[in-house]
Design a protein around this motif. Structure first.
Motif, PDB file in Angstrom:
ATOM      1  N   TYR A 177      -1.780  -3.537  -2.068  1.00  0.00           N
ATOM      2  CA  TYR A 177      -2.537  -2.285  -1.946  1.00  0.00           C
ATOM      3  C   TYR A 177      -4.012  -2.486  -2.256  1.00  0.00           C
ATOM      4  CZ  TYR A 177      -2.940  -1.561  -7.009  1.00  0.00           C
ATOM      5  OH  TYR A 177      -3.271  -1.683  -8.328  1.00  0.00           O
ATOM      6  N   GLN A 178      -4.309  -3.493  -3.107  1.00  0.00           N
ATOM      7  CA  GLN A 178      -5.704  -3.717  -3.475  1.00  0.00           C
ATOM      8  C   GLN A 178      -6.288  -4.895  -2.717  1.00  0.00           C
ATOM      9  OE1 GLN A 178      -6.142  -4.304  -7.744  1.00  0.00           O
ATOM     10  NE2 GLN A 178      -7.500  -2.550  -7.677  1.00  0.00           N
ATOM     11  N   PRO A 211      -6.716   3.023  -3.727  1.00  0.00           N
ATOM     12  CA  PRO A 211      -6.192   1.866  -2.995  1.00  0.00           C
ATOM     13  C   PRO A 211      -7.165   1.428  -1.907  1.00  0.00           C
ATOM     14  CG  PRO A 211      -5.117   3.869  -2.267  1.00  0.00           C
ATOM     15  CD  PRO A 211      -6.019   4.262  -3.387  1.00  0.00           C
ATOM     16  N   PRO A 247       0.818  -1.225   0.000  1.00  0.00           N
ATOM     17  CA  PRO A 247       0.000   0.000   0.000  1.00  0.00           C
ATOM     18  C   PRO A 247       0.848   1.270   0.000  1.00  0.00           C
ATOM     19  CG  PRO A 247      -0.760  -1.527   1.695  1.00  0.00           C
ATOM     20  CD  PRO A 247       0.470  -2.120   1.107  1.00  0.00           C
ATOM     21  N   GLU A 248       1.994   1.236   0.764  1.00  0.00           N
ATOM     22  CA  GLU A 248       2.803   2.468   0.841  1.00  0.00           C
ATOM     23  C   GLU A 248       3.356   2.834  -0.528  1.00  0.00           C
ATOM     24  OE1 GLU A 248       4.722  -0.401   2.932  1.00  0.00           O
ATOM     25  OE2 GLU A 248       2.566  -0.413   3.266  1.00  0.00           O
ATOM     26  N   ALA A 266       2.005   2.106  -3.430  1.00  0.00           N
ATOM     27  CA  ALA A 266       0.910   2.647  -4.240  1.00  0.00           C
ATOM     28  C   ALA A 266       0.667   4.108  -3.883  1.00  0.00           C
ATOM     29  CB  ALA A 266      -0.362   1.826  -4.014  1.00  0.00           C
ATOM     30  N   ASP A 267       0.681   4.423  -2.570  1.00  0.00           N
ATOM     31  CA  ASP A 267       0.476   5.806  -2.139  1.00  0.00           C
ATOM     32  C   ASP A 267       1.583   6.712  -2.659  1.00  0.00           C
ATOM     33  OD1 ASP A 267      -1.771   5.078  -0.866  1.00  0.00           O
ATOM     34  OD2 ASP A 267      -0.860   4.895   1.129  1.00  0.00           O
TER      35      ASP A 267
END
Lengths: 61, 151, 239
Positions: C44-45, B149, B130-131, B133-134
């Motif tokens: 992330y998804q 996300p 996730p980080e 993607a951010d």
């Protein structure tokens, strides 16, 4: 304990994730055990047959 | 020609024939092999009334809304060229959100709206933490303009 | 090429490699499992469900790879009559079927939470199911005859026919609209997967590959012993 609980929960998807790993482990273990079992069986039969043939040869001699 | 040679050629010829046959069959059956149509595919397709089909595309940004009765969810499926309004009552998959790929199965109604009986989420082939993607989004290097996300 | 077609030479080489393969399998799987379950980030998804990928994808690769091996061995048995090739093909089949089963079941367990369905009849899923039945068909056919040579012939031809399915599986996600996403790792422009997630994937893939080699060696050894038993029994029966 909390960290273990969190790890097992897998963000709420624990059932799916752990089931997948367990199934994979079960299938691979079954393959390995069945293969070991059949190799040992076949090699034991071969040894026994060779033994008996040798004793037949000795009897003939 | 030795027998080994002959067998080699026989196997190769067999494989080539088989490949051609498979290619022909798959081309002929193309329409049943595709899992879904895109909204723009559908524009040029004559459909029998009430025929069940699947449509795939992105959930258009800002299009998701609960219908007044509070049961159905309405959203638009788009492929950036054509849009189809969809209505669905049921449990949406966890990945369902605006900008996400979806495949909806159901019937096209006379008014041009699509009544879905099943909604499947489709995700892309990118995997990242996730980080990351951010960070990509902050740096403006995000390829998927309207994708959000997961929390 | 013919060097290892000799069973006793094969046995010597195989027995020398076997402990190394088994040890490395354990090491790679242990490291892979650590990174897959603990040492890698969520997606992330897809959040934590992405951990299913670390067994789903390697087992899918192995399902294809083992079938390729089985078909190549069948071809060299049919064409050049290598005495070992049939034994290798026959030994590989149950392992490949096992990997395919893992791939199908873990895919289903991943599909339900992410896609919203246990199963869909899209081209990728259907062609992998066909692969599973090809394995089962091979296993049934190779054991169906009293004369093992006829079984090897028939099953070998089936294995070769099934080769058309391999490119269909691989490219199904590019040729047709499918619910399954396209390739993440084996693609021309480099993997679309973050290194933190690629490493555990490759470790697991290495572990699965060595597991295959280990079990294959064991099974081939069993098949060689079985063939010798058959020959001895025949010669004993003749007196």
């Amino acid at each position: 304990m909390d960290r273990l609980g969190e790890f097992l929960a897998m963000g709420g998807y624990g059932g799916y994730v752990w089931a997948a790993y367990l199934i994979a482990a079960a299938v691979l273990a079954a393959l390995l055990i069945a293969s070991l079992h059949s190799v040992r069986g076949q090699e034991a039969r071969l040894a026994a047959l060779r033994q008996s043939r040798r004793s037949i040869a000795e009897d003939d001699a | 020609m030795t027998r080994k040679r002959r067998r080699l050629y026989a196997v190769l010829a067999g494989l080539v024939m088989l490949g051609i046959a498979a290619a022909l069959v798959l081309t002929a059956l193309r329409d049943s092999v595709v899992f879904f149509y895109s909204p723009s595919d559908l524009a040029g397709k004559p459909l029998a009334a009430g025929q069940r089909i699947r449509i795939g595309g992105l959930v258009a940004a800002g299009s998701v809304a609960k219908s007044p009765d509070g049961v159905a969810t309405r959203f638009t499926v788009t492929d950036m060229k054509a849009d189809i309004p969809v209505s669905y009552s049921g449990i949406l998959p966890d990945l369902f959100r605006e900008g996400q790929g979806v495949v909806v199965e159901g019937r096209l109604e006379p008014g041009g709206a699509f009544q879905a009986s099943e909604v499947l989420a489709k995700h892309d082939e990118n995997y990242m933490p996730p980080e990351v993607a951010d960070a990509l989004k902050r740096a403006g290097r995000w390829k998927h303009a309207d994708e959000q996300p997961a929390k | 090429m013919h060097r290892f077609a000799n069973p006793s030479r094969f046995l010597r080489a195989a027995n020398a490699v076997l402990p190394w393969c088994a040890g490395l399998t354990v090491l790679l799987l242990a490291a892979g499992l650590y990174f897959a379950l603990l040492g890698s980030p969520p997606d992330y998804q897809q959040g934590e469900t992405v951990r299913i990928m670390y067994i789903h994808v390697p087992s899918a690769w192995m399902a294809l790879f083992v079938y390729g091996c089985m078909a190549a061995a069948s071809a060299s048995a049919l064409i050049w009559r290598h005495p070992l090739a049939d034994l290798i093909a026959k030994s590989a089949a149950p392992i490949g079927a096992g990997f395919t089963l893992i791939c199908l079941l873990t895919g289903s367990l991943w599909g339900k939470p992410m896609w919203g369905a246990w199963w869909v009849w899209d081209a990728r899923l259907t062609s992998v199911l066909v692969l599973f039945f090809l394995y089962l068909g091979y296993i049934a056919l190779v054991n169906a005859f009293d004369d093992p040579v006829r079984g090897y012939r028939a099953a070998g031809i089936l294995a070769l026919v099934g080769v058309v399915n391999l490119p269909i599986i691989k490219f199904s996600v590019d040729w047709w609209n499918t619910l399954h996403q396209p390739a993440s790792v084996m693609r021309l422009d480099g993997p679309a997967i973050h290194p933190a997630m690629l490493w555990p994937l490759l470790l697991m893939a290495g572990g699965f590959m060595l597991f295959f080699v280990t079990v294959l060696i064991l099974r081939v050894r069993g098949e060689i012993a079985a063939a010798k038993v058959r020959n001895l029994q025949l010669s004993l029966a003749r007196g």
